[in-house]
Design a protein around this motif. Structure first.
Motif, mmCIF file in Angstrom:
data_model
loop_
_atom_site.group_PDB
_atom_site.id
_atom_site.type_symbol
_atom_site.label_atom_id
_atom_site.label_comp_id
_atom_site.label_asym_id
_atom_site.label_seq_id
_atom_site.Cartn_x
_atom_site.Cartn_y
_atom_site.Cartn_z
ATOM 1 N N SER A 6 -1.692 3.458 1.510
ATOM 2 C CA SER A 6 -2.784 2.858 2.106
ATOM 3 C C SER A 6 -3.022 1.293 1.808
ATOM 4 O O SER A 6 -3.187 0.238 2.682
ATOM 5 C CB SER A 6 -4.191 3.358 1.751
ATOM 6 N N LEU A 7 -2.665 0.898 0.560
ATOM 7 C CA LEU A 7 -2.541 -0.429 -0.073
ATOM 8 C C LEU A 7 -1.464 -1.143 0.635
ATOM 9 O O LEU A 7 -1.463 -2.466 0.812
ATOM 10 C CB LEU A 7 -2.461 -0.117 -1.474
ATOM 11 N N GLN A 8 -0.175 -0.508 0.761
ATOM 12 C CA GLN A 8 0.696 -1.085 1.465
ATOM 13 C C GLN A 8 0.566 -1.510 2.752
ATOM 14 O O GLN A 8 0.640 -2.547 3.523
ATOM 15 C CB GLN A 8 2.182 -0.272 1.411
ATOM 16 N N ILE A 9 -0.236 -0.682 3.451
ATOM 17 C CA ILE A 9 -0.654 -0.787 4.987
ATOM 18 C C ILE A 9 -1.653 -2.073 4.936
ATOM 19 O O ILE A 9 -1.541 -2.884 5.620
ATOM 20 C CB ILE A 9 -1.064 0.457 5.719
ATOM 21 N N ILE A 10 -2.540 -1.949 3.996
ATOM 22 C CA ILE A 10 -3.536 -2.884 4.043
ATOM 23 C C ILE A 10 -2.933 -4.382 3.846
ATOM 24 O O ILE A 10 -3.402 -5.262 4.330
ATOM 25 C CB ILE A 10 -4.721 -2.606 3.087
ATOM 26 N N SER A 11 -2.182 -4.056 2.885
ATOM 27 C CA SER A 11 -1.538 -5.496 2.394
ATOM 28 C C SER A 11 -0.530 -6.101 3.401
ATOM 29 O O SER A 11 -0.725 -7.292 3.504
ATOM 30 C CB SER A 11 -0.637 -5.285 1.128
ATOM 31 N N TRP A 13 -0.276 -5.362 7.193
ATOM 32 C CA TRP A 13 -1.228 -5.501 8.320
ATOM 33 C C TRP A 13 -2.183 -6.299 8.069
ATOM 34 O O TRP A 13 -2.691 -6.955 9.307
ATOM 35 C CB TRP A 13 -1.220 -4.424 9.152
ATOM 36 N N GLY A 14 -2.936 -6.408 7.045
ATOM 37 C CA GLY A 14 -3.931 -7.325 6.820
ATOM 38 C C GLY A 14 -3.686 -8.818 6.739
ATOM 39 O O GLY A 14 -4.261 -9.572 7.400
ATOM 40 N N SER A 15 -2.188 -8.967 6.180
ATOM 41 C CA SER A 15 -2.017 -10.403 6.080
ATOM 42 C C SER A 15 -1.459 -10.800 7.503
ATOM 43 O O SER A 15 -1.664 -11.901 7.915
ATOM 44 C CB SER A 15 -0.737 -10.479 5.301
ATOM 45 N N ILE A 16 -0.755 -10.128 8.115
ATOM 46 C CA ILE A 16 -0.256 -10.156 9.479
ATOM 47 C C ILE A 16 -1.208 -10.734 10.476
ATOM 48 O O ILE A 16 -1.396 -11.587 11.140
ATOM 49 C CB ILE A 16 0.790 -9.157 9.911
ATOM 50 N N LEU A 17 -2.135 -9.441 10.688
ATOM 51 C CA LEU A 17 -3.320 -9.825 11.540
ATOM 52 C C LEU A 17 -4.268 -10.866 11.157
ATOM 53 O O LEU A 17 -4.739 -11.643 11.940
ATOM 54 C CB LEU A 17 -4.280 -8.203 11.506
ATOM 55 N N GLY A 18 -4.450 -10.874 9.853
ATOM 56 C CA GLY A 18 -5.212 -12.289 9.243
ATOM 57 C C GLY A 18 -4.675 -13.439 9.756
ATOM 58 O O GLY A 18 -5.544 -14.241 10.180
ATOM 59 N N TYR A 19 -3.462 -13.740 9.609
ATOM 60 C CA TYR A 19 -2.834 -14.847 9.949
ATOM 61 C C TYR A 19 -2.606 -15.160 11.491
ATOM 62 O O TYR A 19 -3.003 -16.202 11.823
ATOM 63 C CB TYR A 19 -1.163 -15.241 9.261
ATOM 64 N N MET A 20 -2.668 -14.107 12.136
ATOM 65 C CA MET A 20 -2.634 -14.357 13.618
ATOM 66 C C MET A 20 -3.996 -14.515 13.961
ATOM 67 O O MET A 20 -4.020 -15.325 15.165
ATOM 68 C CB MET A 20 -2.095 -12.918 14.286
ATOM 69 N N THR A 21 -4.843 -13.978 13.341
ATOM 70 C CA THR A 21 -6.173 -14.472 13.728
ATOM 71 C C THR A 21 -6.695 -15.631 13.523
ATOM 72 O O THR A 21 -7.621 -16.550 14.239
ATOM 73 C CB THR A 21 -7.230 -13.224 12.919
ATOM 74 N N ILE A 22 -6.481 -16.312 12.459
ATOM 75 C CA ILE A 22 -6.557 -17.642 12.097
ATOM 76 C C ILE A 22 -5.927 -18.607 12.961
ATOM 77 O O ILE A 22 -6.601 -19.579 13.619
ATOM 78 C CB ILE A 22 -6.022 -18.029 10.546
ATOM 79 N N VAL A 23 -4.746 -18.390 13.321
ATOM 80 C CA VAL A 23 -4.039 -18.971 14.452
ATOM 81 C C VAL A 23 -4.800 -19.099 15.903
ATOM 82 O O VAL A 23 -5.027 -20.217 16.445
ATOM 83 C CB VAL A 23 -2.440 -18.759 14.781
ATOM 84 N N SER A 24 -5.076 -17.873 16.155
ATOM 85 C CA SER A 24 -5.664 -17.518 17.580
ATOM 86 C C SER A 24 -7.206 -18.253 17.507
ATOM 87 O O SER A 24 -7.542 -18.983 18.427
ATOM 88 C CB SER A 24 -5.900 -16.226 18.030
ATOM 89 N N ILE A 51 -9.603 -15.395 7.525
ATOM 90 C CA ILE A 51 -9.575 -15.662 6.095
ATOM 91 C C ILE A 51 -9.926 -14.612 5.232
ATOM 92 O O ILE A 51 -9.306 -14.231 4.302
ATOM 93 C CB ILE A 51 -10.543 -17.104 6.040
ATOM 94 N N TYR A 52 -11.043 -13.887 5.802
ATOM 95 C CA TYR A 52 -11.298 -12.826 5.015
ATOM 96 C C TYR A 52 -10.511 -11.459 4.706
ATOM 97 O O TYR A 52 -10.251 -10.954 3.871
ATOM 98 C CB TYR A 52 -12.686 -12.304 5.547
ATOM 99 N N LEU A 53 -9.555 -11.280 6.145
ATOM 100 C CA LEU A 53 -8.750 -10.427 6.085
ATOM 101 C C LEU A 53 -7.489 -10.794 5.199
ATOM 102 O O LEU A 53 -6.901 -9.962 4.451
ATOM 103 C CB LEU A 53 -8.186 -10.326 7.692
ATOM 104 N N VAL A 54 -7.052 -12.254 5.234
ATOM 105 C CA VAL A 54 -5.942 -12.441 4.485
ATOM 106 C C VAL A 54 -6.177 -12.462 3.108
ATOM 107 O O VAL A 54 -5.637 -11.881 1.831
ATOM 108 C CB VAL A 54 -5.254 -13.919 4.590
ATOM 109 N N LYS A 55 -7.439 -12.756 2.377
ATOM 110 C CA LYS A 55 -7.972 -12.488 1.274
ATOM 111 C C LYS A 55 -8.069 -11.241 0.954
ATOM 112 O O LYS A 55 -7.588 -10.676 -0.615
ATOM 113 C CB LYS A 55 -9.116 -13.252 1.167
ATOM 114 N N SER A 56 -8.479 -10.215 1.496
ATOM 115 C CA SER A 56 -8.486 -8.798 1.227
ATOM 116 C C SER A 56 -7.143 -8.140 1.115
ATOM 117 O O SER A 56 -6.837 -7.388 0.021
ATOM 118 C CB SER A 56 -9.280 -8.103 2.455
ATOM 119 N N ALA A 57 -6.330 -8.682 1.869
ATOM 120 C CA ALA A 57 -4.616 -8.206 1.729
ATOM 121 C C ALA A 57 -3.985 -8.660 0.664
ATOM 122 O O ALA A 57 -3.248 -8.009 -0.073
ATOM 123 C CB ALA A 57 -4.074 -8.771 3.143
#
Length: 118
Positions: A6-11, A13-24, A51-57
């Motif tokens: 679970s931590l691997q998935i959060i780390s 996909w949270g980073s990928i989705l977080g950075y994509m969200t920041i760019v969009s 930002i919140y997703l990346v920090k959580s990841a």
């Protein structure tokens, strides 16, 4: 599923989705600036989601090496909670605006076709 998976998935996909969200969000904010300053607000909110997703990841990544790190757990959950709260408030506002917009559209349509007197 065990905690490490679970931590691997959060780390990851949270980073990928977080950075994509920041760019969009940045693209939305820049596009909104051409309309009005208030038009940039949805993009700015989207940047904060990311930002919140990346920090959580990032905290989840720390927890992968030290599962018993209580501070990383608290911080990860804090950032995820901020993400959920901001997203929830935004959705409530969009929902209310959608209802008001729908009511106005029906009112003007009824008025336009003479089904309702002003």
């Amino acid at each position: 599923m065990e905690m490490q998976q679970s931590l691997q998935i959060i780390s990851k996909w949270g980073s990928i989705l977080g950075y994509m969200t920041i760019v969009s969000g940045s693209i939305f904010a820049l596009g909104g600036l051409f309309l009005f300053i208030i038009g940039a607000l949805p993009g700015v909110l989207t940047i904060f989601y990311g930002i919140y997703l990346v920090k959580s990841a990032k905290q989840a990544q720390i927890l992968l090496t030290d599962v018993n790190n209580e501070q990383a757990t608290i911080t990860a959950l804090d950032y995820y909670g901020k993400y959920i709260r901001l997203y929830g408030v935004t959705m409530v506002v969009y929902f209310i605006l959608g209802i008001i917009g729908t009511i106005l559209i029906f009112y003007f349509l009824f008025y336009l076709f003479g089904l309702m007197k002003p």
